[in-house]
Design a protein around this motif. Structure first.
Motif, PDB file in Angstrom:
ATOM      1  N   ARG A  70       0.809  -1.216   0.000  1.00 26.12           N
ATOM      2  CA  ARG A  70       0.000   0.000   0.000  1.00 26.12           C
ATOM      3  C   ARG A  70       0.845   1.270   0.000  1.00 26.12           C
ATOM      4  NH1 ARG A  70      -4.067   0.597   4.469  1.00 26.12           N
ATOM      5  NH2 ARG A  70      -4.628   2.356   3.139  1.00 26.12           N
ATOM      6  N   SER A  71       2.103   1.155   0.394  1.00 25.78           N
ATOM      7  CA  SER A  71       2.961   2.347   0.442  1.00 25.78           C
ATOM      8  C   SER A  71       3.587   2.671  -0.914  1.00 25.78           C
ATOM      9  CB  SER A  71       4.075   2.138   1.484  1.00 25.78           C
ATOM     10  OG  SER A  71       4.971   1.108   1.074  1.00 25.78           O
ATOM     11  N   ILE A  72       3.450   1.751  -1.882  1.00 26.43           N
ATOM     12  CA  ILE A  72       4.053   1.961  -3.207  1.00 26.43           C
ATOM     13  C   ILE A  72       3.026   2.598  -4.142  1.00 26.43           C
ATOM     14  CG2 ILE A  72       5.188   0.855  -5.175  1.00 26.43           C
ATOM     15  CD1 ILE A  72       5.917  -1.461  -3.342  1.00 26.43           C
ATOM     16  N   PRO A  73       3.313   3.763  -4.695  1.00 27.27           N
ATOM     17  CA  PRO A  73       2.390   4.375  -5.666  1.00 27.27           C
ATOM     18  C   PRO A  73       2.148   3.428  -6.834  1.00 27.27           C
ATOM     19  CG  PRO A  73       4.081   5.938  -4.984  1.00 27.27           C
ATOM     20  CD  PRO A  73       4.489   4.606  -4.440  1.00 27.27           C
ATOM     21  N   LEU A  78       3.408  -0.561 -11.008  1.00 24.33           N
ATOM     22  CA  LEU A  78       3.099  -1.024 -12.365  1.00 24.33           C
ATOM     23  C   LEU A  78       4.366  -1.436 -13.099  1.00 24.33           C
ATOM     24  CD1 LEU A  78       0.835  -1.278 -14.532  1.00 24.33           C
ATOM     25  CD2 LEU A  78       1.350   1.083 -15.177  1.00 24.33           C
ATOM     26  N   PHE A  79       5.406  -0.615 -13.017  1.00 28.88           N
ATOM     27  CA  PHE A  79       6.657  -0.914 -13.698  1.00 28.88           C
ATOM     28  C   PHE A  79       7.501  -1.917 -12.919  1.00 28.88           C
ATOM     29  CE2 PHE A  79       5.605   3.284 -15.488  1.00 28.88           C
ATOM     30  CZ  PHE A  79       5.708   2.982 -16.837  1.00 28.88           C
ATOM     31  N   PHE A  80       7.397  -1.868 -11.605  1.00 26.44           N
ATOM     32  CA  PHE A  80       8.220  -2.720 -10.741  1.00 26.44           C
ATOM     33  C   PHE A  80       7.924  -4.207 -10.940  1.00 26.44           C
ATOM     34  CE2 PHE A  80       8.993  -4.814  -6.594  1.00 26.44           C
ATOM     35  CZ  PHE A  80      10.367  -4.617  -6.518  1.00 26.44           C
ATOM     36  N   ILE A  81       6.627  -4.546 -11.143  1.00 25.03           N
ATOM     37  CA  ILE A  81       6.268  -5.964 -11.261  1.00 25.03           C
ATOM     38  C   ILE A  81       6.022  -6.391 -12.712  1.00 25.03           C
ATOM     39  CG2 ILE A  81       5.267  -5.969  -8.951  1.00 25.03           C
ATOM     40  CD1 ILE A  81       2.501  -6.044 -10.239  1.00 25.03           C
ATOM     41  N   LEU A  82       6.553  -5.650 -13.662  1.00 27.18           N
ATOM     42  CA  LEU A  82       6.404  -6.027 -15.067  1.00 27.18           C
ATOM     43  C   LEU A  82       6.888  -7.456 -15.350  1.00 27.18           C
ATOM     44  CD1 LEU A  82       7.309  -2.798 -17.116  1.00 27.18           C
ATOM     45  CD2 LEU A  82       5.076  -3.909 -16.906  1.00 27.18           C
ATOM     46  N   PRO A  83       8.050  -7.872 -14.822  1.00 23.94           N
ATOM     47  CA  PRO A  83       8.474  -9.265 -15.066  1.00 23.94           C
ATOM     48  C   PRO A  83       7.491 -10.285 -14.500  1.00 23.94           C
ATOM     49  CG  PRO A  83      10.312  -7.936 -14.298  1.00 23.94           C
ATOM     50  CD  PRO A  83       9.078  -7.111 -14.104  1.00 23.94           C
ATOM     51  N   PHE A  84       6.943  -9.993 -13.311  1.00 23.83           N
ATOM     52  CA  PHE A  84       5.960 -10.890 -12.698  1.00 23.83           C
ATOM     53  C   PHE A  84       4.685 -10.937 -13.527  1.00 23.83           C
ATOM     54  CE2 PHE A  84       2.426 -11.504  -9.605  1.00 23.83           C
ATOM     55  CZ  PHE A  84       2.727 -12.813  -9.251  1.00 23.83           C
ATOM     56  N   THR A  85       4.260  -9.795 -14.013  1.00 20.62           N
ATOM     57  CA  THR A  85       3.071  -9.732 -14.870  1.00 20.62           C
ATOM     58  C   THR A  85       3.281 -10.545 -16.143  1.00 20.62           C
ATOM     59  OG1 THR A  85       2.553  -7.502 -14.053  1.00 20.62           O
ATOM     60  CG2 THR A  85       1.501  -8.188 -16.111  1.00 20.62           C
ATOM     61  N   LYS A  86       4.446 -10.389 -16.745  1.00 17.69           N
ATOM     62  CA  LYS A  86       4.789 -11.144 -17.958  1.00 17.69           C
ATOM     63  C   LYS A  86       4.754 -12.640 -17.685  1.00 17.69           C
ATOM     64  CE  LYS A  86       6.666 -11.596 -22.149  1.00 17.69           C
ATOM     65  NZ  LYS A  86       6.025 -11.174 -23.405  1.00 17.69           N
ATOM     66  N   LEU A  87       5.233 -13.036 -16.507  1.00 17.07           N
ATOM     67  CA  LEU A  87       5.268 -14.447 -16.145  1.00 17.07           C
ATOM     68  C   LEU A  87       3.860 -15.009 -15.966  1.00 17.07           C
ATOM     69  CD1 LEU A  87       6.916 -16.959 -15.233  1.00 17.07           C
ATOM     70  CD2 LEU A  87       6.798 -16.041 -12.903  1.00 17.07           C
ATOM     71  N   VAL A 103      -4.656  -5.864  -9.514  1.00 18.16           N
ATOM     72  CA  VAL A 103      -5.052  -6.753  -8.414  1.00 18.16           C
ATOM     73  C   VAL A 103      -4.073  -6.626  -7.253  1.00 18.16           C
ATOM     74  CG1 VAL A 103      -5.302  -9.167  -7.708  1.00 18.16           C
ATOM     75  CG2 VAL A 103      -6.283  -8.389  -9.870  1.00 18.16           C
ATOM     76  N   VAL A 104      -2.785  -6.615  -7.562  1.00 18.09           N
ATOM     77  CA  VAL A 104      -1.765  -6.468  -6.515  1.00 18.09           C
ATOM     78  C   VAL A 104      -1.945  -5.151  -5.773  1.00 18.09           C
ATOM     79  CG1 VAL A 104       0.716  -6.231  -6.086  1.00 18.09           C
ATOM     80  CG2 VAL A 104      -0.108  -7.950  -7.696  1.00 18.09           C
ATOM     81  N   PHE A 105      -2.359  -4.127  -6.487  1.00 17.26           N
ATOM     82  CA  PHE A 105      -2.563  -2.808  -5.888  1.00 17.26           C
ATOM     83  C   PHE A 105      -3.842  -2.731  -5.068  1.00 17.26           C
ATOM     84  CE2 PHE A 105      -4.420   1.509  -6.390  1.00 17.26           C
ATOM     85  CZ  PHE A 105      -3.466   2.239  -5.699  1.00 17.26           C
ATOM     86  N   THR A 106      -4.906  -3.380  -5.533  1.00 13.90           N
ATOM     87  CA  THR A 106      -6.227  -3.221  -4.932  1.00 13.90           C
ATOM     88  C   THR A 106      -6.535  -4.220  -3.831  1.00 13.90           C
ATOM     89  OG1 THR A 106      -7.014  -2.405  -7.076  1.00 13.90           O
ATOM     90  CG2 THR A 106      -8.689  -2.976  -5.454  1.00 13.90           C
ATOM     91  N   ALA A 107      -6.120  -5.479  -3.985  1.00 14.02           N
ATOM     92  CA  ALA A 107      -6.471  -6.522  -3.015  1.00 14.02           C
ATOM     93  C   ALA A 107      -6.027  -6.184  -1.588  1.00 14.02           C
ATOM     94  CB  ALA A 107      -5.893  -7.862  -3.459  1.00 14.02           C
ATOM     95  N   GLY A 165      -9.077   5.224 -11.001  1.00 17.12           N
ATOM     96  CA  GLY A 165      -7.924   6.116 -11.114  1.00 17.12           C
ATOM     97  C   GLY A 165      -6.664   5.369 -11.529  1.00 17.12           C
ATOM     98  N   ALA A 166      -6.510   4.148 -11.016  1.00 19.89           N
ATOM     99  CA  ALA A 166      -5.338   3.349 -11.369  1.00 19.89           C
ATOM    100  C   ALA A 166      -5.377   2.933 -12.837  1.00 19.89           C
ATOM    101  CB  ALA A 166      -5.256   2.113 -10.471  1.00 19.89           C
ATOM    102  N   THR A 167      -6.563   2.598 -13.349  1.00 23.28           N
ATOM    103  CA  THR A 167      -6.665   2.225 -14.763  1.00 23.28           C
ATOM    104  C   THR A 167      -6.305   3.406 -15.664  1.00 23.28           C
ATOM    105  OG1 THR A 167      -9.034   2.794 -14.931  1.00 23.28           O
ATOM    106  CG2 THR A 167      -8.475   0.537 -14.286  1.00 23.28           C
ATOM    107  N   ALA A 168      -6.612   4.603 -15.200  1.00 24.84           N
ATOM    108  CA  ALA A 168      -6.249   5.788 -15.984  1.00 24.84           C
ATOM    109  C   ALA A 168      -4.727   5.918 -16.076  1.00 24.84           C
ATOM    110  CB  ALA A 168      -6.854   7.039 -15.348  1.00 24.84           C
ATOM    111  N   MET A 169      -4.032   5.654 -14.947  1.00 20.17           N
ATOM    112  CA  MET A 169      -2.571   5.710 -14.963  1.00 20.17           C
ATOM    113  C   MET A 169      -1.974   4.579 -15.797  1.00 20.17           C
ATOM    114  SD  MET A 169      -1.437   6.857 -11.124  1.00 20.17           S
ATOM    115  CE  MET A 169      -2.619   5.859 -10.225  1.00 20.17           C
TER     116      MET A 169
END
Length: 223
Positions: A70-73, A78-87, A103-107, A165-169
């Motif tokens: 929750r502390s990560i904007p 979004l960019f930090f977990i790109l490899p995980f998303t790709k996986l 999901v990682v941001f909202t859950a 708001g997150a989908t807009a970003m």
């Protein structure tokens, strides 16, 4: 009217497609986040000190992980977990490519809202049911969740608005949706009218969701 018709002829198809993509991102991410976040919130309540499933190690671990995420904007996450998303989904672009970070941001946010809602339930009511020997799982779903429904609905409303708001970003990574439309055409191609219309649609969505959430919560309080 000629100006409006001309605008719709040129941009109507793009705007409609962006609205559909935004609804897809929000609905899919919200459903998955609720499936993860609500049980996680219940677990946070049950494992905290003084509760029936008290476990300071599990509670401490979950508490720290949720606070860290929750502390990560979102834009950094979004960019930090790109490899995980790709996986997980095999792509990092389009609607599918943004579901994982959403999901990682909202859950965790929903889990915290759920925890706070359940903790607001009158302790005296819970003690009365516990004294009657009712099982913990029955107390959770038939007492705690029922009593906390108005608060849960308002919490989910706030989470959904944050998700919009997150989908807009997410448009910055080519995820599609209204944010992508505003960025690619409104900003990069200097089409201010597209930007204004996109912002207007987002405002309408947020206002509509908040109004619906308030009405539903008010009705649940009367039940």
């Amino acid at each position: 009217m000629e100006i409006i018709n001309g605008f719709l002829d040129e941009w109507g198809e793009y705007i409609w497609e962006a609205i559909i993509q935004t609804f897809q991102m929000v609905s899919i991410s919200l459903i998955i986040s609720i499936v993860i976040g609500l049980p996680l919130g219940v677990l946070l309540v049950l494992t905290r000190p003084g509760k029936s499933l008290e476990n300071k190690y599990l509670f401490g671990f979950l508490n720290v992980v949720i606070n860290i995420i929750r502390s990560i904007p979102f834009i950094i996450l979004l960019f930090f977990i790109l490899p995980f998303t790709k996986l997980i989904v095999g792509t990092t672009i389009g609607v599918l490519g943004v579901i994982v970070p959403l999901v990682v941001f909202t859950a965790p946010y929903i889990a915290r809202l759920m925890e706070n809602s359940l903790l607001e339930v009158d302790r005296g009511v819970l003690e009365a049911y516990e004294a009657m020997g009712i099982k913990t799982k029955d107390i959770i779903w038939n007492v705690m969740v029922r009593e906390a429904r108005p608060s849960i609905v308002l919490g989910l409303t706030i989470a959904t608005i944050g998700l919009i708001g997150a989908t807009a970003m997410a448009g910055l990574v080519g995820a599609g949706g209204l944010g992508d439309l505003a960025y690619r055409f409104g900003h990069l191609r200097y089409e201010p009218t597209v930007m204004y219309v996109t912002v207007g649609i987002l405002i309408i969505l947020v206002q509509g969701l908040q109004s619906i959430g308030n009405v539903v919560a008010a009705r649940l309080k009367k039940d």
